[in-house]
Design an enzyme around this catalytic site. Sequence first.
Site, mmCIF file in Angstrom:
data_model
loop_
_atom_site.group_PDB
_atom_site.id
_atom_site.type_symbol
_atom_site.label_atom_id
_atom_site.label_comp_id
_atom_site.label_asym_id
_atom_site.label_seq_id
_atom_site.Cartn_x
_atom_site.Cartn_y
_atom_site.Cartn_z
ATOM 1 N N LYS A 9 19.796 -115.394 -25.054
ATOM 2 C CA LYS A 9 20.530 -114.292 -25.358
ATOM 3 C C LYS A 9 20.010 -112.858 -24.834
ATOM 4 O O LYS A 9 18.755 -112.881 -24.198
ATOM 5 C CB LYS A 9 20.480 -113.826 -26.986
ATOM 6 N N TYR A 49 32.645 -117.782 -30.441
ATOM 7 C CA TYR A 49 32.128 -117.614 -31.993
ATOM 8 C C TYR A 49 33.321 -117.489 -32.713
ATOM 9 O O TYR A 49 33.535 -116.835 -33.686
ATOM 10 C CB TYR A 49 31.355 -116.217 -32.011
ATOM 11 N N ASN A 112 18.239 -113.507 -32.185
ATOM 12 C CA ASN A 112 17.398 -114.897 -32.430
ATOM 13 C C ASN A 112 17.149 -115.734 -31.224
ATOM 14 O O ASN A 112 17.097 -116.911 -31.148
ATOM 15 C CB ASN A 112 17.828 -115.625 -33.591
ATOM 16 N N HIS A 115 20.821 -119.429 -28.199
ATOM 17 C CA HIS A 115 21.925 -120.338 -28.679
ATOM 18 C C HIS A 115 21.975 -121.857 -28.423
ATOM 19 O O HIS A 115 21.625 -122.028 -27.206
ATOM 20 C CB HIS A 115 23.303 -119.777 -28.565
ATOM 21 N N GLU A 126 31.113 -126.690 -24.932
ATOM 22 C CA GLU A 126 30.342 -125.431 -24.637
ATOM 23 C C GLU A 126 29.758 -125.359 -23.183
ATOM 24 O O GLU A 126 29.796 -124.360 -22.588
ATOM 25 C CB GLU A 126 29.177 -125.129 -25.673
#
Length: 155
Positions: A9, A49, A112, A115, A126
């Site tokens: 991220k 998402y 965080n 992913h 994905e």
Amino acid sequence: MERTLILLKPDALQRNLLGQIIGRFERKGLKIIGLKMIKLNEELLTEHYAHHQGKPFFKDLVKFMKSSPVVAMALEGVEAVEAVRLICGPTLGRKADAGSIRGDFSMSQQHNIIHASDSPKTAEKEIWRFFNSNEIFDYQKFDMPLVYTDEELKI
Ligand code: CMP
């Protein structure tokens, strides 16, 4: 063999952690079959998402994920989905075990670092969400007989 998708991220990129994180997957014995930097747009993020749409943090999450490029990586290995999620640790960084990526590098629920796909079925979806077919590589990796036994290599 199982495949999985990870995204490093914007916080991983901005905090200069890309190399260290990619290195953790390499040293574990996972095979990198796809790797690229990509700037995510609203459409792709809304699809990725979709299960979080309507939640209070959704807008902020999309804004964060658009704030700079991310690194997408497809990995292959025996039970790769579970192995990768153990390396990442749980969503909330400040409660993640030391030694995991989030445990070592994150204090946040949203920022965080990484992913990782949550099941083999999701992983296949994905991978093709973020990669084109000519960006996923089928090649022989010569350390596989050291990483796995002959029996495991048949899985
Ligand atoms: P990820 O594993 O990519 O899946 C969805 C992401 O939404 C998650 O990591 C976090 O970045 C973010 N997220 C999940 N729950 C929350 C929350 N309660 N508040 C803010 N962000 C969240």
